[in-house]
Enzyme design. Structure first.
Site, short mmCIF file in Angstrom:
data_model
loop_
_atom_site.label_atom_id
_atom_site.label_comp_id
_atom_site.label_asym_id
_atom_site.label_seq_id
_atom_site.Cartn_x
_atom_site.Cartn_y
_atom_site.Cartn_z
N LEU A 96 0.72 -0.95 0.11
CA LEU A 96 0.17 0.00 -0.05
C LEU A 96 0.87 1.30 -0.01
O LEU A 96 2.08 1.28 0.63
CB LEU A 96 -1.12 0.24 1.04
N ASP A 97 0.41 2.41 -0.71
CA ASP A 97 1.19 3.56 -0.61
C ASP A 97 1.61 4.31 0.88
O ASP A 97 0.78 3.71 1.50
CB ASP A 97 0.55 4.47 -1.51
N LYS A 98 2.42 4.82 0.80
CA LYS A 98 2.85 5.36 2.10
C LYS A 98 1.46 6.01 2.89
O LYS A 98 1.12 5.74 4.12
CB LYS A 98 3.95 6.24 1.96
N THR B 288 -1.73 5.54 2.48
CA THR B 288 -2.67 4.67 2.46
C THR B 288 -2.72 3.75 3.68
O THR B 288 -1.67 3.17 3.79
CB THR B 288 -2.89 3.84 1.20
#
Length: 203
Positions: free
Chosen positions: A138-140, A142
């Protein structure tokens, strides 16, 4: 990190006549077929004490299989005591609730203080699993659930399920403003042409 692997097995009757790599994939499901093929080609596999180097070699019932190989894990990440929100765990996997702001694994500009570093501290055995068991990210910024493979067998099984889209993921977005109606974005997605850390609708 290098780990010595020693495996033993016997070819069952139902696998007689199969290719060596196919038979090994059945006997040792915790390893990918490509990994097993590499070990065969490098002489790490014997049948009845005879070195085999051809994945297509046919096997016969009751052959004794030995594998003496080295499993190389390329990541050299440091274990760090970072708090984790563990939603579920058993001997095969972990489910982690990743908070917004936490990077999943070390990379350019973020050498440590990531989820991967925290996982190695929480479960040191993950040092022998590729990417500390992380099979998706997951993106930072998110938050959400991440499934972590705790051993090689579950890592192989879960990555195969990801490739086959047998694992589904659902995302929720918070929109700033007033939603006047439902809608759907059906457009090609790609890396933002200028802000490379973001995604955008692109041709």
């Amino acid at each position: 990190m290098n780990n010595k692997i020693q495996l033993h097995g016997t070819i069952p009757t139902e696998l007689a006549g199969a290719r060596l790599d196919q038979a090994l994939a059945k006997l040792f499901p915790q390893y990918s077929r490509s990994q097993l093929q590499t070990w065969i080609r490098t002489g790490a596999v014997t049948t009845d004490d005879q070195v085999q180097t051809q994945p297509r070699q046919k096997v016969v019932a009751d052959q004794k299989i030995k594998i003496n190989a080295t499993l190389t894990v390329t990541a050299h990440w440091e274990a760090q005591p970072i708090a984790l929100d563990v939603i579920y765990e058993d001997e095969a996997l972990l489910v982690i609730n990743k908070p917004a702001g936490l990077v999943v694994h070390p990379g350019a500009g973020v050498p440590n203080s990531t989820l991967a570093n925290a996982l190695l501290h929480y479960a040191p055995e993950l040092a022998t699993v590729p990417r500390s068991g992380i099979i998706h990210r997951l993106d930072k910024d998110t938050s959400g659930l991440l499934v972590i493979a705790r051993n090689l067998e579950s890592h192989h099984a879960l990555t195969q399920q990801m490739k086959q889209r047998a694992i589904t993921r659902e995302y929720q977005a918070i929109v700033n403003g007033v939603m006047v109606a439902g809608g759907r974005v059906d457009a090609p997605m790609g890396r933002h042409p200028i802000q490379r850390t973001k995604m955008a609708v692109v041709a």
